[in-house]
Design an enzyme around this catalytic site. Structure first.
Site, PDB file in Angstrom:
ATOM      1  N   SER A 177     138.193  13.855  72.119  1.00  0.00           N
ATOM      2  CA  SER A 177     138.326  15.294  72.970  1.00  0.00           C
ATOM      3  C   SER A 177     138.161  14.845  74.381  1.00  0.00           C
ATOM      4  CB  SER A 177     136.793  15.848  72.511  1.00  0.00           C
ATOM      5  OG  SER A 177     136.488  17.023  73.423  1.00  0.00           O
ATOM      6  N   TYR A 190     127.652  15.924  71.254  1.00  0.00           N
ATOM      7  CA  TYR A 190     128.901  15.992  70.848  1.00  0.00           C
ATOM      8  C   TYR A 190     129.710  15.288  71.913  1.00  0.00           C
ATOM      9  CZ  TYR A 190     133.786  18.086  70.166  1.00  0.00           C
ATOM     10  OH  TYR A 190     135.021  18.121  69.705  1.00  0.00           O
TER      11      TYR A 190
END
Length: 285
Positions: A177, A190
């Site tokens: 990401s 995350y």
């Protein structure tokens, strides 16, 4: 309507979200996309393939001639939709529901795939979850452990189970990401897992180079997926993606071709790399 609004305000009170309830529904393949047989005769195992980026990757792979092992957690309706899209393209699909962080489930996945087709050529580690919190103090030990369990432990378990069957020319593609490079103040756990995924990708690429197995990753920016609708409040969803240079969120269909490239022979000299599909943000990573 705010000048920064990109989507209708909405929120889903169900874990991981459902693509069937999103407004507007994500675009998982552009009608102009034309397969060229780049993955003809191959078998791909894709985690988190019921919706979002995983669905888009599965459908694009099928368009390129690939059969799919469709892994998902518990969204049966979304998984059935993805299965139908794969089969509509004339490809076979093996849908399996379970937790990729469970080593036993991962072994069963591989055993069933080998039993059905006799080979696995591509592994896409895409399953993930996120739970935004205002600060570190708000993240419980249970949340921290669960995020790591799904996002990176699951990647370890599935890769370990599949690796004995991957051969020279096989490809592993991991979903990291933009948060691994820029961070995110509300996604501390995350973002940390995505940093781990990036490093795992680079290290595994070095480890497997002598076996002819390529390992790469894709780092999406803000993409319109069920995770967004289920984890952010309506006002946050309404402006999702507006802070990118393109001032909009991306669609899963805009990410999936990067996976096709990394899975195919087009990227035969590419390993240990991360492709950034993020609406124009420069992260120098």
């Amino acid at each position: 309507m705010s000048e920064k609004q990109t989507l209708p305000p909405q929120h889903q009170d169900i874990p991981h979200g459902s693509e069937a309830q999103m407004d507007p529904p994500p675009v998982y393949i552009d009608e102009r996309y034309r397969g060229a047989g780049k993955l003809e005769g191959k078998v791909a195992v894709i985690s988190g393939a019921d919706s979002g980026i995983g669905r888009a990757v599965a459908v694009h792979f099928a368009e390129e001639g690939c059969d799919i092992v469709l892994l998902y957690f518990d969204r049966d309706e979304d998984a059935r939709h993805t299965q139908a899209e794969i089969e509509r393209r004339g490809r076979q699909v093996l849908p399996l529901a379970g937790d990729v962080a469970d080593a036993g489930f991962c072994r069963q996945v591989v055993e069933q795939a080998i039993g059905k087709w006799g080979h696995i050529d591509i592994l896409v580690n895409n399953a993930g979850e996120q739970q935004p919190q205002e600060g570190l103090e708000d993240i419980s030990e249970e949340q921290w452990e669960q995020t790591f369990r799904t996002n990176i432990f699951g990647m370890f378990q599935l890769t370990k189970a599949a690796l004995p069957y991957l051969k020279d020319g096989s490809a592993i593609i991991n979903t990291t990401s933009i948060t691994a490079y820029k961070g995110n103040p509300m996604l501390l756990d995350y973002s940390s897992t995505k940093g781990a995924i990036t490093t795992f990708t680079r290290s595994l690429a070095l480890n497997l180079a002598k076996r002819g197995i390529r390992v790469n990753a894709v780092a999406p920016g803000p993409i319109w997926t069920p995770l967004i609708a289920s984890t952010f409040p309506p006002e946050k969803v309404a402006t999702f993606g507006s802070d990118t240079p393109m001032q909009r969120p991306g669609q899963p269909a805009e990410v999936a071709p990067a996976f096709v490239y990394l899975a195919s022979n087009d990227s035969s000299y590419v390993s240990g790399q991360v492709l950034h599909v993020n609406g124009g943000s420069v992260v120098n990573g």
